[in-house]
Design a protein around this motif. Structure first.
Motif, PDB file in Angstrom:
ATOM      1  N   ASP A   1       8.124  40.752  25.693  1.00 10.49           N
ATOM      2  CA  ASP A   1       9.519  40.835  25.002  1.00 10.49           C
ATOM      3  C   ASP A   1       9.968  42.105  24.672  1.00 10.49           C
ATOM      4  O   ASP A   1       9.387  42.797  23.867  1.00 10.49           O
ATOM      5  N   LEU A   2      11.050  42.581  25.382  1.00  7.81           N
ATOM      6  CA  LEU A   2      11.477  43.868  25.152  1.00  7.81           C
ATOM      7  C   LEU A   2      12.195  44.150  23.989  1.00  7.81           C
ATOM      8  O   LEU A   2      12.582  45.429  23.607  1.00  7.81           O
ATOM      9  N   ARG A   3      12.579  43.190  23.227  1.00  2.73           N
ATOM     10  CA  ARG A   3      13.170  43.220  22.093  1.00  2.73           C
ATOM     11  C   ARG A   3      12.211  43.502  20.707  1.00  2.73           C
ATOM     12  O   ARG A   3      12.352  43.527  19.493  1.00  2.73           O
ATOM     13  N   HIS A   4      10.901  43.452  21.251  1.00  2.00           N
ATOM     14  CA  HIS A   4       9.924  43.721  20.046  1.00  2.00           C
ATOM     15  C   HIS A   4       9.927  44.974  19.687  1.00  2.00           C
ATOM     16  O   HIS A   4      10.325  46.184  20.288  1.00  2.00           O
ATOM     17  N   ALA A   5       9.708  45.077  18.049  1.00  2.00           N
ATOM     18  CA  ALA A   5      10.004  46.401  17.393  1.00  2.00           C
ATOM     19  C   ALA A   5       8.986  47.635  17.980  1.00  2.00           C
ATOM     20  O   ALA A   5       9.046  48.649  17.845  1.00  2.00           O
ATOM     21  N   GLY A   6       7.732  47.127  18.640  1.00  3.66           N
ATOM     22  CA  GLY A   6       6.984  47.936  19.333  1.00  3.66           C
ATOM     23  C   GLY A   6       7.420  48.783  20.637  1.00  3.66           C
ATOM     24  O   GLY A   6       6.647  49.442  21.161  1.00  3.66           O
ATOM     25  N   VAL A   7       8.491  48.260  21.059  1.00  2.00           N
ATOM     26  CA  VAL A   7       9.045  48.639  22.348  1.00  2.00           C
ATOM     27  C   VAL A   7      10.040  49.567  22.116  1.00  2.00           C
ATOM     28  O   VAL A   7      10.982  49.537  21.469  1.00  2.00           O
ATOM     29  N   THR A   8       9.865  50.871  22.809  1.00  3.00           N
ATOM     30  CA  THR A   8      10.971  51.921  22.767  1.00  3.00           C
ATOM     31  C   THR A   8      11.274  52.430  23.984  1.00  3.00           C
ATOM     32  O   THR A   8      10.486  52.605  24.927  1.00  3.00           O
ATOM     33  N   CYS A   9      12.677  52.370  24.390  1.00  2.00           N
ATOM     34  CA  CYS A   9      13.174  52.670  25.570  1.00  2.00           C
ATOM     35  C   CYS A   9      14.188  53.933  25.676  1.00  2.00           C
ATOM     36  O   CYS A   9      14.737  54.024  24.673  1.00  2.00           O
ATOM     37  N   GLU A  10      13.445  54.801  26.657  1.00  2.00           N
ATOM     38  CA  GLU A  10      14.055  56.137  26.788  1.00  2.00           C
ATOM     39  C   GLU A  10      15.408  55.906  27.427  1.00  2.00           C
ATOM     40  O   GLU A  10      15.647  55.161  28.041  1.00  2.00           O
ATOM     41  N   GLU A  11      16.363  56.904  26.727  1.00  2.00           N
ATOM     42  CA  GLU A  11      17.816  56.841  27.211  1.00  2.00           C
ATOM     43  C   GLU A  11      17.647  57.954  28.334  1.00  2.00           C
ATOM     44  O   GLU A  11      17.687  59.322  27.858  1.00  2.00           O
ATOM     45  N   PRO A  12      17.512  57.685  29.657  1.00  4.64           N
ATOM     46  CA  PRO A  12      17.231  58.989  30.477  1.00  4.64           C
ATOM     47  C   PRO A  12      18.560  59.826  30.935  1.00  4.64           C
ATOM     48  O   PRO A  12      19.606  59.153  31.032  1.00  4.64           O
ATOM     49  N   GLU A  13      18.293  61.086  30.947  1.00  7.59           N
ATOM     50  CA  GLU A  13      19.464  61.760  31.716  1.00  7.59           C
ATOM     51  C   GLU A  13      19.705  61.757  33.044  1.00  7.59           C
ATOM     52  O   GLU A  13      18.978  62.370  33.736  1.00  7.59           O
ATOM     53  N   TRP A  14      20.441  60.629  33.426  1.00  9.70           N
ATOM     54  CA  TRP A  14      20.399  60.423  34.856  1.00  9.70           C
ATOM     55  C   TRP A  14      21.469  61.346  35.566  1.00  9.70           C
ATOM     56  O   TRP A  14      22.708  60.785  35.257  1.00  9.70           O
ATOM     57  N   VAL A  15      21.345  62.191  36.197  1.00 11.90           N
ATOM     58  CA  VAL A  15      21.896  63.130  37.027  1.00 11.90           C
ATOM     59  C   VAL A  15      22.554  62.796  38.110  1.00 11.90           C
ATOM     60  O   VAL A  15      23.465  63.277  38.846  1.00 11.90           O
ATOM     61  N   ALA A  16      21.833  61.704  38.789  1.00  9.20           N
ATOM     62  CA  ALA A  16      22.085  61.393  40.252  1.00  9.20           C
ATOM     63  C   ALA A  16      23.684  60.581  40.265  1.00  9.20           C
ATOM     64  O   ALA A  16      24.069  60.209  39.301  1.00  9.20           O
ATOM     65  N   ARG A  17      24.244  60.853  41.412  1.00  7.20           N
ATOM     66  CA  ARG A  17      25.526  60.146  41.707  1.00  7.20           C
ATOM     67  C   ARG A  17      25.254  58.963  42.056  1.00  7.20           C
ATOM     68  O   ARG A  17      26.380  58.237  41.888  1.00  7.20           O
ATOM     69  N   GLY A  18      24.039  58.413  42.667  1.00 13.42           N
ATOM     70  CA  GLY A  18      23.795  57.102  42.920  1.00 13.42           C
ATOM     71  C   GLY A  18      23.287  56.412  41.807  1.00 13.42           C
ATOM     72  O   GLY A  18      22.771  56.787  40.948  1.00 13.42           O
ATOM     73  N   LEU A  19      23.706  55.002  41.951  1.00 15.90           N
ATOM     74  CA  LEU A  19      23.096  54.061  41.025  1.00 15.90           C
ATOM     75  C   LEU A  19      23.339  54.527  39.560  1.00 15.90           C
ATOM     76  O   LEU A  19      22.560  54.300  38.609  1.00 15.90           O
ATOM     77  N   GLN A  20      24.414  54.830  39.063  1.00 15.08           N
ATOM     78  CA  GLN A  20      24.693  55.586  37.764  1.00 15.08           C
ATOM     79  C   GLN A  20      24.702  54.534  36.671  1.00 15.08           C
ATOM     80  O   GLN A  20      24.309  54.947  35.572  1.00 15.08           O
ATOM     81  N   GLU A  21      24.974  53.208  37.100  1.00 19.98           N
ATOM     82  CA  GLU A  21      25.020  52.227  36.060  1.00 19.98           C
ATOM     83  C   GLU A  21      23.439  51.722  36.061  1.00 19.98           C
ATOM     84  O   GLU A  21      23.316  50.536  35.067  1.00 19.98           O
ATOM     85  N   ILE A  22      22.508  52.041  36.647  1.00 17.22           N
ATOM     86  CA  ILE A  22      21.126  51.440  36.720  1.00 17.22           C
ATOM     87  C   ILE A  22      20.013  52.670  36.338  1.00 17.22           C
ATOM     88  O   ILE A  22      19.353  53.117  37.138  1.00 17.22           O
ATOM     89  N   PRO A  23      20.258  53.280  35.241  1.00 14.20           N
ATOM     90  CA  PRO A  23      19.216  54.210  34.889  1.00 14.20           C
ATOM     91  C   PRO A  23      17.842  53.709  34.914  1.00 14.20           C
ATOM     92  O   PRO A  23      17.739  52.395  34.184  1.00 14.20           O
ATOM     93  N   SER A  24      17.064  54.482  34.959  1.00 16.50           N
ATOM     94  CA  SER A  24      15.364  54.113  35.198  1.00 16.50           C
ATOM     95  C   SER A  24      14.868  55.077  34.357  1.00 16.50           C
ATOM     96  O   SER A  24      14.519  56.222  35.006  1.00 16.50           O
ATOM     97  N   GLY A  25      14.281  54.683  32.982  1.00 17.77           N
ATOM     98  CA  GLY A  25      13.582  55.604  32.111  1.00 17.77           C
ATOM     99  C   GLY A  25      12.338  55.093  31.931  1.00 17.77           C
ATOM    100  O   GLY A  25      11.908  53.916  32.390  1.00 17.77           O
ATOM    101  N   THR A  26      11.557  55.945  30.940  1.00 23.21           N
ATOM    102  CA  THR A  26      10.439  55.369  30.346  1.00 23.21           C
ATOM    103  C   THR A  26      10.488  54.820  29.370  1.00 23.21           C
ATOM    104  O   THR A  26      11.217  54.668  28.430  1.00 23.21           O
TER     105      THR A  26
END
Length: 364
Positions: free
Chosen positions: A157-182
């Protein structure tokens, strides 16, 4: 004559997706809007077939059609559908899997996600890279290192309090709406999906990899249609295509037709093997059934990636800089697909395939 948003057919002579399907119209209208696309993916997950269950070719046509409309939309649909298929293969009821799902199985240097037994359950701790859309998903199938030295898959469950999602600095022009972070996990409860190494050893792992290739190929179909439509528009304005333009269109046709037909044949083989008892069939069929699903996946992914690269090159060189600079849809499609197909590992995948071939894992 197929139009720009027509369904992508792997083979002729059988029923396939309808280009007038309201869902595909909604994908076209919702391109770039991730929440809308996630909702459409969840609707698709209720009805679309799963790989290896008799309609693999139809599933890949549907994925390819979404990618031909918008490559980034396919990056939303494919992991959600793959996660539902993984749950089903693990013996879970996908109909009970509410919300939007992802699949996080990548590894990265300096990052490690571990699964620790805790009472009757499992807790995940550590980091997982390349987690697409983690901030907006509800659940994911995640692979983690286990106490016995292997890796296993877990539903989390990604909504669990122990999960932290990075907001990546997505510099690519491709797939801008699909950022992939840690994503970081801090003692997050997870549900095991079968045992250690099941995730990678099941045939569905290879089938999922081929589903991604179907998306790549669908994106290439969209770009080739852009080129064809540009020639038609030129003709209507009095500019007849010259021999180079026509030769390029002919090369696109045979490149895509060959890859689509190969994808169709592989899908038929997957479904045929899945429905045939091990002690039945001709000797040729039994030999084919013994071929590793992963060698099939490497062939399909390599064939589709090569077709994509050629389409990107031929169309890009023929259309020139103008559309890349001023045609938003075409420029987005080119950038999205160029980044997406980088998931293919090129010669390293061919080296894996060569090793399997040397062991006799080939039909020729």
């Amino acid at each position: 004559m197929p139009g720009t948003n027509a369904a992508v057919r792997l083979s002729v002579g059988r029923e396939g997706p309808d280009c007038l399907d309201p869902l595909f119209q909604a994908v076209s209208a919702g391109a770039g809007n991730v929440p809308v696309l996630l909702g459409l993916a969840q609707e698709a997950g209720k009805e679309w077939p799963r790989p290896g269950e008799g309609s693999t070719g139809l599933l890949w046509e549907l994925l390819a059609t979404v990618a031909a409309i918008d490559v980034a939309a396919a990056r939303v649909f494919e992991p959600h559908l793959d996660a539902l298929a993984i749950l089903a293969q693990a013996g879970h009821d996908p109909a009970r899997a509410g919300g939007a799902w992802g699949v996080f199985a990548a590894e990265g240097p300096g990052m490690r996600l571990t699964a620790e037994s805790h009472g009757s359950g499992v807790l995940l701790s550590g980091a997982k890279p390349w987690c697409s859309l983690a901030q907006v998903l509800d659940h994911a199938v995640v692979t983690a290192h286990t106490d016995d030295g292997g890796r296993a898959a877990f539903a989390v469950d990604l909504r669990h309090a122990g999960v932290t999602c990075e907001e990546p600095e997505w510099v690519a022009r491709g797939l801008q709406e699909i950022p992939s972070g840690t994503v970081w996990f801090d003692r997050v409860p997870a549900e095991p999906l079968q045992g250690t190494n099941w995730y990678y050893s099941r045939p569905g792992f290879a089938w999922g990899g081929m589903g991604v290739a179907a998306c790549w190929l669908g994106g290439a179909v969209g770009i080739a249609r852009d080129y064809r439509d540009s020639l038609r528009a030129g003709r209507l304005s009095g500019r007849e295509p010259d021999q180079v333009a026509l030769a390029s269109l002919g090369e696109l046709d045979r490149t895509l037709a060959s890859a689509l037909q190969y994808l169709a044949g592989t899908a038929e083989g997957i479904d045929r093997r899945g429905q045939m008892p091990a002690d039945q069939g001709s000797s040729h069929q039994r030999d084919a059934a013994r071929v590793s699903p992963w060698s099939d996946a490497l062939r399909v992914r390599g064939t589709c990636a090569a077709a994509v690269e050629r389409v990107l090159t031929v169309v890009g060189s023929n259309r020139g800089p103008g559309p890349l600079a001023f045609d938003r849809t075409y420029a987005k499609r080119m950038a999205d697909l160029a980044l997406y197909v980088r998931q293919h590992h090129g010669m390293r995948d061919d080296a894996q395939l060569g090793s399997l071939t040397l062991k006799g894992d080939a039909s020729w």
